[in-house]
Design an enzyme around this catalytic site. Structure first.
Site, PDB file in Angstrom:
ATOM      1  N   SER A  10     -23.508  76.378 -16.352  1.00  0.00           N
ATOM      2  CA  SER A  10     -24.177  75.236 -16.990  1.00  0.00           C
ATOM      3  C   SER A  10     -24.954  74.385 -16.008  1.00  0.00           C
ATOM      4  O   SER A  10     -24.552  74.219 -14.860  1.00  0.00           O
ATOM      5  CB  SER A  10     -23.149  74.331 -17.663  1.00  0.00           C
ATOM      6  OG  SER A  10     -22.559  74.968 -18.743  1.00  0.00           O
ATOM      7  N   GLU A  14     -14.622  85.350 -22.367  1.00  0.00           N
ATOM      8  CA  GLU A  14     -14.115  84.029 -22.706  1.00  0.00           C
ATOM      9  C   GLU A  14     -13.387  84.048 -24.045  1.00  0.00           C
ATOM     10  O   GLU A  14     -12.362  83.407 -24.224  1.00  0.00           O
ATOM     11  CB  GLU A  14     -15.285  83.041 -22.770  1.00  0.00           C
ATOM     12  CG  GLU A  14     -14.851  81.585 -22.889  1.00  0.00           C
ATOM     13  CD  GLU A  14     -16.030  80.626 -22.782  1.00  0.00           C
ATOM     14  OE1 GLU A  14     -17.155  81.033 -23.121  1.00  0.00           O
ATOM     15  OE2 GLU A  14     -15.815  79.493 -22.348  1.00  0.00           O
TER      16      GLU A  14
END
Lengths: 371, 406, 371, 406
Positions: free
Chosen positions: D131, D246
């Site tokens: 990110s 994830e």
């Protein structure tokens, strides 16, 4: 641990879907909706009987298939998807389950085989007035073995052969088995929100009535029956909610506005994601209810309440937002959205509304927390 | 901030009251709920004529066109006072609220001369022919074709969701005159005679059982070029004039529902006791009340703006978003309270004459007709808050090349 | 009918906004947040005093400007917008209003001028434990004119000069005026969700206390004061909610994701539209409350409850969804979203939570329906 | 449908139970809640090492890489049983759940040899550097530049929302290597040494007071080309491998909240009486309960799929959407019940050690971190339901030409 249907159950499910796809298209549901003289789909009822579904959870000794409750749940989900316009829930989830639960050996031997063979349609008659089923609401009386009183609404009361009726005798509540062919029984078909499932007002004027279970246990037995029915109904609701989601999805993929499919707009995407979320939660809660029912677990009252609360929420939301997704077409008579909107209410009210079940749920939680 | 009238307002109000007391009929039925009902239509027309003759029909319109020549605040006061009487249904709303103002703004002198006065007097009724099956929320997606033929236009196609088409005399029609240019540029507005044999009106059967809307089909409908309202290719701009006028039509609210559900709650028990004492229901009633009251006072703010001569903006879109969802939620809650009994929709058996069952079946239409929840939120976001439009793939391509999924 | 601010009121509003824009930037709020020793912004308090706002709704004979309640509402809205970290609400909406409502001529003459001059900060001390303010919750006692007991939380209790305390004497409740400079008063600053508005636990050990109003009327007077405060607080909440919406809008216009401003996505657009809707409903309800307050109308209890319920809902929703709109930045300390999130709770709880006000609202409705 | 173990499952569970009883430490603190806490970090590492030595660290991974060489169902059972003990915090989740599996799938043999075993043993901790400030929900908008310089790459830029960056040894870094091609095509994945002096980690101060995340700055960080994970320009595809892993990390739920609020309700009065008897609160508790239970059984369904060797799909995204909103709603309701007192956040004074006040401040982060509500709904709509992506303006243009509003 294994929290999924078995391969056999999955096979049953896929066969049931195929069967209903062939024999219960929406046109069959519309036929019952549009023709007021048609209370249910008799052809479908006959075919469902031939499949043995009526006796899926009835013991072999009583003429059933002797499968478990989970198998009945599997069938219920598919019936819910297809909005089957037949008296299945009244006959199987309520009446057969009540007899299995509280009937004498003789009563079981008398009625379960007939139900399994499709000869006897049943109905469950508990309420007489608006509001929850409670002691004060039971005005029907049995004296000298004869029942007097009025019950409404009674789902399938206009077509049923027998009724299980909540009434009082000597101030104590009991469940009574009543043969509706008796001449003292009056029936009046009711106008309801979901004409694809018929409903009636039943009037008893000294009708012979036979006790089911013990006197004094009427209310608690009725609640026990409702706990069982709630799990099966939850599967019907999940089935209906899934189908409503699929309708919304198909429409959103094919309907264009401003040059693109409406399914590419977040307002629609997130609405459908929310339906999906509620459906998955409802499915999971229904699974737990199925396990508790099949296992005879002490958690059944809590699990049944959770399954019902979750399923009522999911189907209502899916039905109303599917309709909304269809825009103007959604609220026309000719598009099928309103069939699901109506059925969501029918299934959401037939065993009592979600509000009452939330109270039951929390009462069970309090007991569990106290234990 | 004052709920009381000024002296001038009070004087006008008193004059209106006397007139209404002397002249207002008793309502005997509702025109807009049925299909054909000559008696109540006659009653509605008679009431409109009477108002027109007294200058109360279109209070702010010029007297030479049949209006009252009055101020905005007078219109507001007349509306408030008229609402206190049982008056007939109003089949004139769409004509006087949207179509005729468009003719007055955009139309030629002959049309104004021809149409305004009879519409004000209630002699002629108008409907609006914008929406189409393939368009839905997208008015500019109209596919109904108007093809030039000498001094005429020939019209073919279909409109939908047309309120009052079956009793209308004239219609304001948005048609596509050039499919080879971008969608907003190839449309033209016309007025048409709804009684022409080439116009077929079919009622739409709604889930609630009612038929408040129609489909309208045009098969080689031939009209004169003089029936054009605005220039060729100007249809979208003209439609915006019409739709802007829609905003000014301030609808009624969903107030009072809390009173009805209270009444229900007094007759009903929950598992814990009387429903009227149920804290869960009471919280919901409070929530609904502040929404309904909030809408009511928002309308008062709009009326204040109107009576000061201001034009209310798109913020009045919030009314339907709030009240339709409130109606659906309240109906569902009421049915949950009625429990098993809630399924009964027979007015002779269900509590409060089945008003909640009726509301449940009507609510979905409320959330859709006149702009869906989603479109109204777009309008608020874009026109009130100034957020950007969503990405548009249909703006700079020829109409015929816009993807439609077919 | 005129359901809008007058031109004079609009001028006051725009002046107030300019003034607070200059003297109460967010940095001033952060200074109080970040420095635990700073309980409020003393400079701003002094400037607000100079504007005469403390006495806006205090009569001229008592040193105020003698304007109406509506003018105070106008100021409140702007204070709410700017999250002003000063003891305005405690001093003006609660204490000055309480004295105006129930004080003797002598009490008015003694305290109102001091409040108007900014010499006296007030606080309103009613509760002692979690849950709604009710008779059973009042343990504080006055005997022989001396107050003993504990009150918490008391907004501005750590900086106030006087308190109005709900206590009992001879089993009857009363409101008491207490000078907090007395040596028998203990004060402990509390850790709260909104450090930009200070709060304390006050301990009284035989502190001289002077009755305000009649003995036996303590609870009903406290409720009457809360009705008045609720209207002013509603304007603060509407102001805060509007500012939160503006923040969200500004961020949505300037933040890009996937090549376009996030404000072009319907998930954000519709969220902001929903905030707008709630804010407008809250504003309209607050206007009605202002009218009822100014007019002395009998509807005040209902109008105040409606204003409060609507405003609590709007500010909470706007604050949490503004934060959500900001994504990751939203929940950092350095971005201002949490200041609104905190203040929404502070204003939502300081006169009691929305749940209790819903019950008050419905009780009033029942009375009105019965009448 | 059966909650009971098969014989084989029961045997394994019993073996696990004995081992845990003998070996599980008492948790003395939480590593992931603080910044620097050497003691609890040591405790966490010791526990991981112990599990690795017994084959319980990465149950399904091959033994030659330090795993347990077991089946999925064994992993599920170990997870269930471990959850019954108070074990130390888990700083290894991101490394073992996402980064190292990426190295195992995409990396070269030397990297696998070098990294897998130490990670399983808890000797080395990894963080994920995807990110960026300008990117937010849009991972493919990464602007951190990696510029080729001979056999090296030189990295400059900034990452954000990096959990555990401050205690990590290595990081998996997504960097832009070519801004002249469309955004998804110009990125490359690398592993970096987090202890390099050119890497600066700054904790992010959250509104809750905690600092669970960091900003990470790179100033002329020089790394070898051999630290590349996958091909040049393949970064987006490699990141999808990471993000797919994830999903497999099955998080805990929000269960039990109803118990806490019940406890609160027993101590508190509403205007109508004891809060525990308040029908409004009871309805809410029922709603929360069915959501929390629904999530719990949805996880059981996922575990069943896992234990059958199936890969769970994106449907597990529903967990956080539901539980974060539930947490925020429950906290707000609890504070309303506490009424004026609710503002007090001092654990010594507020009911239940201020747990609802703490939840109120933590909930906004829950609704955002790891995918906002909005992004997760997009994922459900697109990947589960198959609805189309929103219109993308950033796909076929050079990265440097994508509108950013600056």
């Amino acid at each position: 641990m294994d929290f999924d249907f078995s391969d056999d159950q999955k096979f049953l499910k896929s066969e049931a879907r195929k069967f209903l796809g062939a024999h219960c298209p929406v046109s069959a549901v519309r036929a019952v909706l549009d023709r007021s003289e048609k209370a249910y789909d008799q052809d479908l009822w006959k075919k469902v009987t031939e499949q043995g579904w009526l006796g899926a959870a009835i013991a072999e000794e009583h003429g059933g298939l002797g499968l478990g409750s989970v198998e009945l749940c599997v069938i219920a989900e598919e019936l819910g998807r297809s909005l089957a316009p037949i008296p299945f829930s009244s006959t199987v989830y309520f009446v057969a389950e009540a007899i299995k639960l509280a009937g004498s050996e003789q009563q079981k031997a008398e009625w379960l085989p007939r139900i399994a063979r499709g000869e006897t349609i049943g109905c469950f008659a508990t309420v007489e007035r608006p509001g929850v089923m409670n002691d004060a609401g039971v005005q029907a009386r049995v004296e000298g073995g004869n029942l007097t009183g009025v019950k409404l609404p009674v789902t399938d009361g206009d077509i049923a052969d027998i009724a299980i009726v909540l009434a009082k005798s000597g101030g104590q509540s009991g469940l009574y088995l009543v043969n509706l062919s008796d001449s003292t029984v009056g029936r009046q078909t009711l106008q309801t929100l979901d004409p694809t499932r018929s409903s009636a007002k039943l009037t008893f004027s000294g009708t012979p009535a036979e006790l089911l279970g013990e006197i004094g246990e009427g209310l608690s037995l009725a609640e026990a029956v409702m706990n069982r029915a709630a799990v099966f109904l939850a599967f019907e609701q999940v089935g209906g909610a899934d189908r409503a989601l699929e309708m919304a999805k198909d429409y959103a993929l094919n309907r264009y506005a401003f040059g693109r499919p409406i399914g590419s707009y977040q307002a629609i995407k997130h609405k459908l994601a929310d339906i999906y979320i509620k459906n998955e939660l409802a499915r999971s809660n229904a699974y737990y209810g199925a396990w508790a029912l099949d296992d005879g677990a002490a958690e059944l009252p809590l699990a049944a309440a959770a399954a019902r609360v979750s399923a009522c929420d999911a189907f209502w939301f899916a039905a109303k937002e599917n309709l909304q997704t269809h825009g103007g077409m959604g609220f026309t008579w000719d598009v099928d959205c309103h069939l699901f909107y109506r059925r969501a209410q029918q299934l959401g009210l037939v065993a009592g509304g979600a509000k009452a079940w939330k109270e039951r749920l929390v009462t069970q939680l309090e007991r569990r927390n106290a234990a | 901030m004052d709920f009381n009238d000024t002296a001038e307002e009070a004087a006008y109000r008193s004059q209106v009251r006397s007139w209404l007391t002397a002249n207002a009929p008793r309502k005997s039925g509702r025109v807009d709920s049925g299909l054909e009902d000559p008696a109540s239509m006659e009653e509605a027309k008679a009431w409109q004529r009477k108002k027109a003759e007294a200058g109360y029909a279109c209070v702010t319109w010029p007297k030479e066109w049949g209006g009252g020549g009055g101020a905005s605040w007078q219109s507001v006061i007349f509306g408030q006072e008229e609402a206190r009487h049982e008056t007939p249904g109003n089949p004139f709303q769409i004509g006087l609220g949207m179509c005729v103002p468009t003719v007055m703004t955009v139309g030629n002198d002959a049309d104004k001369e021809r149409f305004v006065r009879p519409a004000v007097r209630g002699d002629e009724i108008w409907c609006q022919l914008f929406s189409e099956p393939s368009g839905g929320s997208d008015v500019a997606a109209a596919r109904t074709r108007a093809v030039r033929d000498g001094d005429d236009w020939v019209i073919n196609g279909q409109k939908v969701w047309t309120s009052g088409a079956h009793y209308s005399d004239f219609g304001l029609l948005l048609a596509r005159t050039d499919p080879d240019v971008p969608k907003h540029k190839g449309m033209t507005m016309f007025w048409i005679n709804m009684k022409d044999a080439a116009v077929e009106v079919r009622p739409i059967h709604q889930m609630s059982g009612a038929s408040n809307f129609n489909e309208v089909y045009f098969t080689d409908l031939r009209i004169k070029d003089s029936q054009r309202v605005g220039g060729v290719g100007e249809g979208w701009r003209v439609s915006l004039v019409t739709l802007m006028n829609e905003r000014l039509a301030i609808g009624g609210g969903a107030g009072g529902g809390h009173r009805t559900i209270f009444k229900l709650a007094q007759e009903i028990s929950t598992l814990a006791g009387p429903a009227a004492k149920d804290a869960g229901l009471r919280e919901k009633i409070a929530d609904w009340f502040v929404q309904a009251e909030g809408l009511k006072y928002t309308r008062y703010r709009t009326l204040t703006a109107l009576s000061r001569g201001q034009v209310p903006g798109p913020e009045s879109s919030i009314g339907k978003v709030v009240s339709a969802a409130l109606m659906q939620d309240m109906a569902n809650t009421a049915l949950e309270l009625e429990d098993q009994f809630g399924i009964i929709s027979d007015p002779d058996l269900a509590p409060l004459a089945a008003s909640f069952q009726t509301a449940l079946l009507a609510a979905p239409g409320m959330r859709i007709a006149g702009g869906t929840d989603e479109i109204l939120r777009n309008i608020i976001a874009e026109r009130v808050l100034g957020l950007p439009q969503d990405v548009r793939l249909d703006k700079d391509v020829a109409f015929k090349d816009i993807p439609t999924g077919r």
